[in-house]
Design a protein around this motif. Structure first.
Motif, PDB file in Angstrom:
ATOM      1  N   VAL A   1      25.934 -26.030 -59.123  1.00 55.07           N
ATOM      2  CA  VAL A   1      25.649 -24.986 -60.112  1.00 55.07           C
ATOM      3  C   VAL A   1      24.549 -25.495 -61.046  1.00 55.07           C
ATOM      4  O   VAL A   1      24.694 -26.555 -61.663  1.00 55.07           O
ATOM      5  N   ILE A   2      23.461 -24.746 -61.130  1.00 56.66           N
ATOM      6  CA  ILE A   2      22.381 -25.119 -62.038  1.00 56.66           C
ATOM      7  C   ILE A   2      22.064 -23.931 -62.946  1.00 56.66           C
ATOM      8  O   ILE A   2      22.281 -22.777 -62.583  1.00 56.66           O
ATOM      9  N   GLY A   3      21.555 -24.226 -64.139  1.00 53.23           N
ATOM     10  CA  GLY A   3      21.170 -23.180 -65.070  1.00 53.23           C
ATOM     11  C   GLY A   3      19.664 -23.111 -65.204  1.00 53.23           C
ATOM     12  O   GLY A   3      18.969 -24.128 -65.103  1.00 53.23           O
ATOM     13  N   VAL A   4      19.148 -21.913 -65.418  1.00 51.80           N
ATOM     14  CA  VAL A   4      17.724 -21.711 -65.690  1.00 51.80           C
ATOM     15  C   VAL A   4      17.610 -20.884 -66.962  1.00 51.80           C
ATOM     16  O   VAL A   4      18.083 -19.752 -67.020  1.00 51.80           O
ATOM     17  N   LEU A   5      17.005 -21.468 -67.980  1.00 45.85           N
ATOM     18  CA  LEU A   5      16.756 -20.772 -69.234  1.00 45.85           C
ATOM     19  C   LEU A   5      15.275 -20.441 -69.294  1.00 45.85           C
ATOM     20  O   LEU A   5      14.426 -21.336 -69.270  1.00 45.85           O
ATOM     21  N   ALA A   6      14.952 -19.149 -69.320  1.00 53.99           N
ATOM     22  CA  ALA A   6      13.548 -18.738 -69.249  1.00 53.99           C
ATOM     23  C   ALA A   6      13.369 -17.385 -69.926  1.00 53.99           C
ATOM     24  O   ALA A   6      14.336 -16.739 -70.326  1.00 53.99           O
ATOM     25  N   THR A   7      12.129 -16.945 -70.022  1.00 50.78           N
ATOM     26  CA  THR A   7      11.844 -15.633 -70.602  1.00 50.78           C
ATOM     27  C   THR A   7      12.126 -14.532 -69.590  1.00 50.78           C
ATOM     28  O   THR A   7      12.213 -14.777 -68.380  1.00 50.78           O
TER      29      THR A   7
ATOM     30  N   ILE B   1      27.722 -23.843 -69.600  1.00 52.97           N
ATOM     31  CA  ILE B   1      28.622 -25.000 -69.600  1.00 52.97           C
ATOM     32  C   ILE B   1      29.961 -24.615 -68.984  1.00 52.97           C
ATOM     33  O   ILE B   1      30.532 -25.349 -68.156  1.00 52.97           O
ATOM     34  N   GLU B   2      30.468 -23.438 -69.350  1.00 53.58           N
ATOM     35  CA  GLU B   2      31.758 -22.967 -68.823  1.00 53.58           C
ATOM     36  C   GLU B   2      31.702 -22.780 -67.313  1.00 53.58           C
ATOM     37  O   GLU B   2      32.720 -22.952 -66.618  1.00 53.58           O
ATOM     38  N   LYS B   3      30.521 -22.450 -66.789  1.00 51.71           N
ATOM     39  CA  LYS B   3      30.378 -22.230 -65.339  1.00 51.71           C
ATOM     40  C   LYS B   3      30.062 -23.504 -64.578  1.00 51.71           C
ATOM     41  O   LYS B   3      29.897 -23.476 -63.357  1.00 51.71           O
ATOM     42  N   GLY B   4      29.948 -24.632 -65.280  1.00 51.10           N
ATOM     43  CA  GLY B   4      29.869 -25.920 -64.607  1.00 51.10           C
ATOM     44  C   GLY B   4      28.493 -26.395 -64.208  1.00 51.10           C
ATOM     45  O   GLY B   4      28.371 -27.177 -63.255  1.00 51.10           O
ATOM     46  N   ILE B   5      27.444 -25.979 -64.919  1.00 46.46           N
ATOM     47  CA  ILE B   5      26.116 -26.472 -64.556  1.00 46.46           C
ATOM     48  C   ILE B   5      26.033 -27.988 -64.778  1.00 46.46           C
ATOM     49  O   ILE B   5      26.674 -28.540 -65.672  1.00 46.46           O
ATOM     50  N   ASP B   6      25.269 -28.667 -63.902  1.00 55.62           N
ATOM     51  CA  ASP B   6      24.994 -30.081 -64.142  1.00 55.62           C
ATOM     52  C   ASP B   6      23.491 -30.346 -64.305  1.00 55.62           C
ATOM     53  O   ASP B   6      23.079 -31.472 -64.564  1.00 55.62           O
ATOM     54  N   HIS B   7      22.681 -29.292 -64.152  1.00 58.68           N
ATOM     55  CA  HIS B   7      21.239 -29.362 -64.436  1.00 58.68           C
ATOM     56  C   HIS B   7      20.847 -28.093 -65.188  1.00 58.68           C
ATOM     57  O   HIS B   7      21.308 -26.997 -64.852  1.00 58.68           O
ATOM     58  N   LEU B   8      19.995 -28.263 -66.186  1.00 56.20           N
ATOM     59  CA  LEU B   8      19.439 -27.119 -66.912  1.00 56.20           C
ATOM     60  C   LEU B   8      17.928 -27.156 -66.758  1.00 56.20           C
ATOM     61  O   LEU B   8      17.271 -28.101 -67.212  1.00 56.20           O
ATOM     62  N   VAL B   9      17.366 -26.131 -66.124  1.00 60.67           N
ATOM     63  CA  VAL B   9      15.927 -26.027 -65.905  1.00 60.67           C
ATOM     64  C   VAL B   9      15.316 -25.215 -67.042  1.00 60.67           C
ATOM     65  O   VAL B   9      15.740 -24.085 -67.298  1.00 60.67           O
ATOM     66  N   LEU B  10      14.331 -25.789 -67.706  1.00 60.12           N
ATOM     67  CA  LEU B  10      13.641 -25.092 -68.782  1.00 60.12           C
ATOM     68  C   LEU B  10      12.463 -24.327 -68.191  1.00 60.12           C
ATOM     69  O   LEU B  10      11.518 -24.922 -67.678  1.00 60.12           O
TER      70      LEU B  10
END
Length: 263
Positions: free
Chosen positions: A110-116, A172-181
């Motif tokens: 699970v990875i997160g992507v924070l973007a516009t 965080i609740e969904k278990g990401i271990d990488h956050l991509v900016l």
């Protein structure tokens, strides 16, 4: 051509995070940076508006005799770089969210992507995600409101704290271990994010990769500036308050010039 500057543009001050990586990697290169703060954030504009702004910025950097242009904005890259490459003869280096390294190195899947919004809704982002994140759960989050706060110098404000918790806590609740900016403004929030994220979540941005790619392209074209030439010029143009831009360059030890310009 070797002594011509590298051009860099962004929808404001965020691309200075890329500029700093370029400066570290290519210390002999002159650079011209455009901070289009008056039109920030690009991520909330239509694809047509974004393209018009990118053409305007490109034309201005061509007037400054740039030999290569770094599009130091994820939204501009995903919406306009194909057009720019098709219609101008000089090289363009773009920026995409670094999904590939996150997908290759995730342990949780699970990875997160924070973007516009402009980046996450683009065809290029969809292609990149599809190519590199097959079988990986990608949690996409619009970073609405972050860029205006950064552009206003409110990195440490209560408003910023509220937004970061609003965007990061569900990841965080969904278990990401990488956050991509996925925005060049966001590296200026890394310290704030680290105070919220678990220690094992790795934050990834694209700055070093962009600098390395820029060097490779200049080497391939035999267009690197000569070493120790002592003719390095570092200029920043902004269509907003130049003191705001200066505040993001406090850690730059080299002489530079900031010029307010209506563009």
């Amino acid at each position: 051509m070797n002594l011509q500057p590298i051009g860099i543009f962004d929808s404001g001050v965020g691309g200075t995070s890329i500029w700093k990586e370029l400066r570290r990697t290519l210390p002999d290169e002159s650079m011209v940076y455009l901070a289009d703060s008056a039109n920030a954030p690009y991520g909330e504009r239509s694809p047509h508006e974004i393209l018009k702004l990118c053409i305007k910025n490109t034309e201005l950097l061509l007037e400054k005799d740039c030999k290569l242009i770094v599009v130091a904005c994820n939204t501009a890259t995903t919406n306009a770089i194909a057009y720019l490459r098709d219609n101008y003869s000089l090289p363009f280096i773009g920026i995409e969210p670094a999904i590939k390294p996150a997908a290759l190195n995730t342990s949780s899947g699970v990875i997160g992507v924070l973007a516009t919004r402009g980046t996450l809704s683009s065809e290029l982002f969809a292609r990149t995600s599809g190519n590199f994140a097959a079988g990986i759960r990608v949690i996409e989050q619009f970073g609405d409101g972050l860029v205006p706060l950064i552009e206003a110098g409110k990195i440490h404000s209560e408003e910023m704290t509220i937004l970061l918790h609003q965007y990061l806590d569900p990841m965080i609740e969904k278990g990401i271990d990488h956050l991509v900016l996925g925005c060049t403004h966001y590296p200026y929030l890394i310290d704030r994010m680290k105070s919220i994220l678990p220690e094992d979540v790795k934050i990834i941005d694209s700055g070093q990769a962009v600098a390395r790619q820029t060097k490779r392209v200049l080497e391939a074209q035999n267009a690197l500036a000569p070493a120790n030439d002592n003719q390095v010029s570092l200029k920043f143009y902004t269509n907003a308050d130049k003191e705001l831009l200066r505040s993001f360059l406090n850690d730059v030890n080299d002489p530079f010039e900031i010029i307010e310009l209506d563009f």
